[in-house]
Design an enzyme around this catalytic site. Sequence first.
Site, PDB file in Angstrom:
ATOM      1  N   ARG A 147      14.543   8.460 -12.915  1.00 28.52           N
ATOM      2  CA  ARG A 147      13.705   9.640 -13.137  1.00 28.52           C
ATOM      3  C   ARG A 147      12.510   9.221 -13.972  1.00 28.52           C
ATOM      4  O   ARG A 147      12.688   8.611 -15.036  1.00 28.52           O
ATOM      5  CB  ARG A 147      14.528  10.701 -13.881  1.00 28.52           C
ATOM      6  N   TYR A 159       7.225  16.819 -22.590  1.00 25.44           N
ATOM      7  CA  TYR A 159       8.674  16.866 -22.391  1.00 25.44           C
ATOM      8  C   TYR A 159       9.182  15.550 -21.808  1.00 25.44           C
ATOM      9  O   TYR A 159       8.579  14.988 -20.901  1.00 25.44           O
ATOM     10  CB  TYR A 159       9.038  18.020 -21.436  1.00 25.44           C
ATOM     11  N   ASP A 210      11.400  15.580 -13.110  1.00 23.90           N
ATOM     12  CA  ASP A 210      11.862  16.871 -13.656  1.00 23.90           C
ATOM     13  C   ASP A 210      10.658  17.692 -14.109  1.00 23.90           C
ATOM     14  O   ASP A 210       9.920  17.272 -15.003  1.00 23.90           O
ATOM     15  CB  ASP A 210      12.797  16.584 -14.852  1.00 23.90           C
ATOM     16  N   HIS A 212      10.971  20.742 -15.337  1.00 21.68           N
ATOM     17  CA  HIS A 212      11.473  21.530 -16.463  1.00 21.68           C
ATOM     18  C   HIS A 212      11.002  22.982 -16.481  1.00 21.68           C
ATOM     19  O   HIS A 212      10.571  23.503 -17.507  1.00 21.68           O
ATOM     20  CB  HIS A 212      11.147  20.825 -17.794  1.00 21.68           C
ATOM     21  N   GLU A 236      12.874  18.279  -9.712  1.00 27.96           N
ATOM     22  CA  GLU A 236      13.887  19.089 -10.411  1.00 27.96           C
ATOM     23  C   GLU A 236      13.273  20.303 -11.112  1.00 27.96           C
ATOM     24  O   GLU A 236      12.184  20.199 -11.684  1.00 27.96           O
ATOM     25  CB  GLU A 236      14.563  18.175 -11.434  1.00 27.96           C
ATOM     26  N   GLU A 262      20.707  23.096 -14.032  1.00 27.62           N
ATOM     27  CA  GLU A 262      21.314  22.591 -15.273  1.00 27.62           C
ATOM     28  C   GLU A 262      21.544  23.703 -16.295  1.00 27.62           C
ATOM     29  O   GLU A 262      22.371  23.544 -17.182  1.00 27.62           O
ATOM     30  CB  GLU A 262      20.490  21.439 -15.871  1.00 27.62           C
ATOM     31  N   ARG A 283      22.771  21.351  -9.910  1.00 27.44           N
ATOM     32  CA  ARG A 283      22.892  20.507 -11.106  1.00 27.44           C
ATOM     33  C   ARG A 283      23.843  21.027 -12.173  1.00 27.44           C
ATOM     34  O   ARG A 283      23.838  20.558 -13.305  1.00 27.44           O
ATOM     35  CB  ARG A 283      21.499  20.303 -11.718  1.00 27.44           C
ATOM     36  N   GLU A 339      23.305  12.304 -13.160  1.00 29.48           N
ATOM     37  CA  GLU A 339      22.366  11.884 -14.209  1.00 29.48           C
ATOM     38  C   GLU A 339      23.103  11.045 -15.253  1.00 29.48           C
ATOM     39  O   GLU A 339      24.229  11.368 -15.635  1.00 29.48           O
ATOM     40  CB  GLU A 339      21.752  13.128 -14.878  1.00 29.48           C
ATOM     41  N   TRP A 402      10.489  26.322 -20.931  1.00 29.07           N
ATOM     42  CA  TRP A 402      11.044  24.988 -21.142  1.00 29.07           C
ATOM     43  C   TRP A 402      11.711  24.510 -19.901  1.00 29.07           C
ATOM     44  O   TRP A 402      12.563  25.113 -19.353  1.00 29.07           O
ATOM     45  CB  TRP A 402      12.067  25.011 -22.293  1.00 29.07           C
TER      46      TRP A 402
HETATM   47  O1  EZ4 Z   1      16.326  19.320 -21.392  1.00 33.69           O
HETATM   48  O2  EZ4 Z   1      19.681  18.293 -21.765  1.00 33.69           O
HETATM   49  O3  EZ4 Z   1      17.435  16.823 -16.799  1.00 33.69           O
HETATM   50  N1  EZ4 Z   1      17.623  16.810 -17.968  1.00 33.69           N
HETATM   51  C1  EZ4 Z   1      17.094  17.651 -18.832  1.00 33.69           C
HETATM   52  C2  EZ4 Z   1      17.548  17.578 -20.273  1.00 33.69           C
HETATM   53  C3  EZ4 Z   1      17.591  18.947 -20.909  1.00 33.69           C
HETATM   54  C4  EZ4 Z   1      18.530  18.993 -22.074  1.00 33.69           C
HETATM   55  C5  EZ4 Z   1      18.840  20.430 -22.454  1.00 33.69           C
HETATM   56  O4  EZ4 Z   1      19.850  20.492 -23.392  1.00 33.69           O
HETATM   57  O5  EZ4 Z   1      16.285  18.447 -18.435  1.00 33.69           O
HETATM   58  O6  EZ4 Z   1      16.765  16.691 -21.018  1.00 33.69           O
HETATM   59 CO    CO Z   2      16.370  18.701 -16.303  1.00 35.11          CO
END
Ligand code: EZ4
Ligand code: CO
Length: 402
Positions: A147, A159, A210, A212, A236, A262, A283, A339, A402
Amino acid sequence: MKITKAAVNVCSPGRNFVTFKLETDEGLYGLGDGTLNGRELAVVSYLTEHVIPCLIGRDPFQTEDIWQYLYRGAYWRRGPVTMSAIGAVDMALWDIKGKALNTPVYNLLGGKSRNGVLVYAHANGADIEETIDAVGRKIGLGYLAVRAQSGIPGLDSTYGVAKGNKPYEPAERGLPSESLWSTEKYLRSVPDLFERLRKQFGEDVHLLHDCHHRLTPIEAARMGKELESHHLFWMEDPVPAELQEGFKVIRQHTTTPIATGEVFNTIWDAQELLREQWIDYIRMTVTHAGGLTALKKIADFAALFHVRTGCHGATDLSPVSMAAALHFGMAIHNFGIQEHMPHNAETDSVFPHGYAFEEGYMYPGDTPGLGVEIDEKLAATYPYQRAYLPINRKLDGTLFDW
Ligand code: EZ4
Ligand code: CO
């Protein structure tokens, strides 16, 4: 066999973990992970005050009945705190079941469906050059899937990108820090990154990214389209997933595969996404989805719609959860990828385990149960420390996703 005792351990060997331990009248015990990043003590209280008293005297083999008792019996269903608590109990019960039957948990879930569990590593850097180097290092360690997250030109912090030389950790001690975000700058930089990565490393390595939850559906559609020729394994969490229909827009525009889930806790968070075939990878984790009992059903439902698993495996899930994910990934048919962010040395010494990484794959080991222990004396030397993920704001100060 009867449950005689249960307790919750909270420790912080670099980051916080909530570990549930069940003991039985036959001397066997089981471990479960109930860690909920940034809300750890809510799960501790839920388990201690409301779950443990109800477990004493029950038969630990009754994984299904105990799951239903905790889910339906509470009246108040779902939510991350409730489901992480149920997940911790369920994991510990499967650990005991494996130990009692003298077999690794994967044998109870269907036996080995594959030789090893394909995992992806994290690589990040302050800019594209650093990120290319970081991806190269992960490939050098034997990873077949990586990733990639890069700092964005014009933004101080991003991030997934650590400050200084420290490895990225999802949470910092103290109150939440703040980082700044610009979707426009982000959308411009990501296609460049993957163009460079493909040029450097060719087509064989699986590349992931990702987002996010930071885009709108039409922005995600644009990014997916622009990434198509770089053949990502997945994009993702393109958008926040409360509105499941948002994924329909993305799907109409791009063939870049989509992964999400997730932050999901039950099948009800994903049922429309799965039924409508708007995603490719789901996920959810063993911990946050309420244990192996629940995740097995979710995976079986997903299989009907060509969706494979890609369980969250960040360092805020303990080695107990990692082990459970590996037994699960070994056994189910529609496994996709897992992961893998390695834990630090302190965490590995608090949780001695039998699982291992070798040449791109992980292996749960053959120890009966989950194959993870906890060194309670050592754990006690790392007391809980308040820690949170940062808060994200747009350049004008608006609180953002986030
Ligand atoms: O932000 O595990 O794909 N992984 C992620 C992680 C999440 C944290 C949240 O607790 O997006 O880094
Ligand atoms: Co993630």
